[in-house]
Design a protein around this motif. Structure first.
Motif, PDB file in Angstrom:
ATOM      1  N   VAL A 186      -0.273   5.757  34.696  1.00  0.00           N
ATOM      2  CA  VAL A 186      -0.799   6.087  33.258  1.00  0.00           C
ATOM      3  C   VAL A 186      -1.769   5.950  32.878  1.00  0.00           C
ATOM      4  O   VAL A 186      -2.469   7.066  31.572  1.00  0.00           O
ATOM      5  N   GLY A 187      -2.948   4.944  33.133  1.00  0.00           N
ATOM      6  CA  GLY A 187      -4.472   5.046  33.107  1.00  0.00           C
ATOM      7  C   GLY A 187      -4.869   6.496  33.002  1.00  0.00           C
ATOM      8  O   GLY A 187      -5.337   6.949  32.208  1.00  0.00           O
ATOM      9  N   LEU A 188      -4.476   6.919  34.218  1.00  0.00           N
ATOM     10  CA  LEU A 188      -5.188   8.576  34.425  1.00  0.00           C
ATOM     11  C   LEU A 188      -4.963   9.302  33.413  1.00  0.00           C
ATOM     12  O   LEU A 188      -5.221  10.103  33.436  1.00  0.00           O
ATOM     13  N   LEU A 189      -3.131   9.115  33.378  1.00  0.00           N
ATOM     14  CA  LEU A 189      -3.026  10.145  32.277  1.00  0.00           C
ATOM     15  C   LEU A 189      -3.151  10.053  31.303  1.00  0.00           C
ATOM     16  O   LEU A 189      -3.726  10.738  30.321  1.00  0.00           O
ATOM     17  N   LEU A 190      -3.518   9.219  30.496  1.00  0.00           N
ATOM     18  CA  LEU A 190      -4.360   8.685  28.882  1.00  0.00           C
ATOM     19  C   LEU A 190      -5.783   9.600  28.895  1.00  0.00           C
ATOM     20  O   LEU A 190      -6.223   9.647  28.380  1.00  0.00           O
ATOM     21  N   LEU A 191      -6.571   9.164  30.595  1.00  0.00           N
ATOM     22  CA  LEU A 191      -7.728   9.461  30.306  1.00  0.00           C
ATOM     23  C   LEU A 191      -7.587  10.470  30.359  1.00  0.00           C
ATOM     24  O   LEU A 191      -8.979  12.080  29.817  1.00  0.00           O
ATOM     25  N   MET A 192      -6.772  11.716  30.795  1.00  0.00           N
ATOM     26  CA  MET A 192      -6.828  13.235  31.613  1.00  0.00           C
ATOM     27  C   MET A 192      -7.047  13.776  29.054  1.00  0.00           C
ATOM     28  O   MET A 192      -7.627  15.058  29.543  1.00  0.00           O
ATOM     29  N   VAL A 193      -5.837  13.314  28.940  1.00  0.00           N
ATOM     30  CA  VAL A 193      -5.592  13.479  27.229  1.00  0.00           C
ATOM     31  C   VAL A 193      -6.978  13.436  26.968  1.00  0.00           C
ATOM     32  O   VAL A 193      -6.894  13.994  25.152  1.00  0.00           O
ATOM     33  N   TYR A 194      -7.730  12.254  26.676  1.00  0.00           N
ATOM     34  CA  TYR A 194      -8.983  11.858  25.623  1.00  0.00           C
ATOM     35  C   TYR A 194     -10.474  13.113  26.378  1.00  0.00           C
ATOM     36  O   TYR A 194     -10.738  13.683  25.679  1.00  0.00           O
ATOM     37  N   PHE A 195     -10.025  13.419  27.589  1.00  0.00           N
ATOM     38  CA  PHE A 195     -10.805  14.228  28.101  1.00  0.00           C
ATOM     39  C   PHE A 195     -10.170  15.851  27.435  1.00  0.00           C
ATOM     40  O   PHE A 195     -11.530  16.750  27.347  1.00  0.00           O
ATOM     41  N   GLN A 201     -10.177   3.850  26.000  1.00  0.00           N
ATOM     42  CA  GLN A 201     -10.210   2.248  25.722  1.00  0.00           C
ATOM     43  C   GLN A 201      -9.086   1.967  26.649  1.00  0.00           C
ATOM     44  O   GLN A 201      -9.027   1.081  27.301  1.00  0.00           O
ATOM     45  N   ILE A 202      -7.383   2.859  26.418  1.00  0.00           N
ATOM     46  CA  ILE A 202      -6.204   2.191  26.964  1.00  0.00           C
ATOM     47  C   ILE A 202      -6.567   2.548  28.549  1.00  0.00           C
ATOM     48  O   ILE A 202      -5.684   1.756  29.145  1.00  0.00           O
ATOM     49  N   GLY A 203      -6.409   3.823  28.448  1.00  0.00           N
ATOM     50  CA  GLY A 203      -6.728   4.329  29.606  1.00  0.00           C
ATOM     51  C   GLY A 203      -8.043   3.339  30.402  1.00  0.00           C
ATOM     52  O   GLY A 203      -7.189   3.757  31.917  1.00  0.00           O
ATOM     53  N   LEU A 204      -8.436   3.146  29.781  1.00  0.00           N
ATOM     54  CA  LEU A 204      -9.973   2.438  30.872  1.00  0.00           C
ATOM     55  C   LEU A 204      -9.269   1.353  31.162  1.00  0.00           C
ATOM     56  O   LEU A 204      -9.213   0.881  32.415  1.00  0.00           O
ATOM     57  N   LEU A 205      -8.789   0.423  30.730  1.00  0.00           N
ATOM     58  CA  LEU A 205      -8.281  -0.877  30.163  1.00  0.00           C
ATOM     59  C   LEU A 205      -7.404  -1.059  31.659  1.00  0.00           C
ATOM     60  O   LEU A 205      -7.161  -1.485  32.861  1.00  0.00           O
ATOM     61  N   PHE A 206      -6.053   0.103  31.876  1.00  0.00           N
ATOM     62  CA  PHE A 206      -5.541   0.537  32.444  1.00  0.00           C
ATOM     63  C   PHE A 206      -5.610   0.641  33.745  1.00  0.00           C
ATOM     64  O   PHE A 206      -5.503   0.276  34.944  1.00  0.00           O
ATOM     65  N   SER A 207      -6.559   1.975  33.993  1.00  0.00           N
ATOM     66  CA  SER A 207      -6.564   1.978  35.295  1.00  0.00           C
ATOM     67  C   SER A 207      -8.039   1.334  36.571  1.00  0.00           C
ATOM     68  O   SER A 207      -7.874   1.118  36.550  1.00  0.00           O
ATOM     69  N   ILE A 208      -8.713   0.639  34.679  1.00  0.00           N
ATOM     70  CA  ILE A 208      -9.214   0.157  35.801  1.00  0.00           C
ATOM     71  C   ILE A 208      -9.172  -1.553  35.981  1.00  0.00           C
ATOM     72  O   ILE A 208      -9.233  -2.047  37.442  1.00  0.00           O
TER      73      ILE A 208
END
Length: 123
Positions: free
Chosen positions: A38-47, A103-110
């Motif tokens: 889910v964190g990676l998906l949020l990061l992809m949406v951000y990019f 922020q949420i994507g990085l929080l979840f992924s890391i």
């Protein structure tokens, strides 16, 4: 509730349900895997939002349109006779909540990566 809280709660809820769809059962390790996804998906949406704001797709479409207009002689003659220009009105899109996805994507992924590594080395 602001957008960041809603996005956080929806993402957390989807990470709790995702192991049932992927693995047919729930465990803490599988939940961390789903949280990472889910964190990676949020990061992809951000990019993707960054690409849209940077007008990558607009520049790509404009350059291909210009290329094919110059290659096609018939279209070029029509444009010159009608005195049409190649440039169109630019469309600019700005996303006000783009940083929430980062922020949420990085929080979840890391966090899921750190906890998964800790669980691996503790066993």
């Amino acid at each position: 509730m602001n957008f960041k809280r809603v996005l956080f709660l929806i993402s957390l809820g989807s990470s709790l349900v995702l192991p049932f769809f992927l693995y047919r059962q729930w465990s803490i390790a599988r939940w961390f895997d789903a949280l990472f996804l889910v964190g990676l998906l949020l990061l992809m949406v951000y990019f993707i939002m960054v690409l849209i704001e940077g007008q990558f797709f607009t520049a790509f479409l404009k350059s291909t349109r210009n290329f094919f207009a110059k290659v096609n002689k018939k279209d070029q003659l029509i444009r010159e006779s009608e005195k049409r220009s190649f440039d169109r009105v630019d469309y600019r899109k700005e996303f006000p909540s783009r940083n929430s996805f980062l922020q949420i994507g990085l929080l979840f992924s890391i966090s899921s990566l750190v906890i998964s590594v800790a669980l691996y080395y503790l066993n």
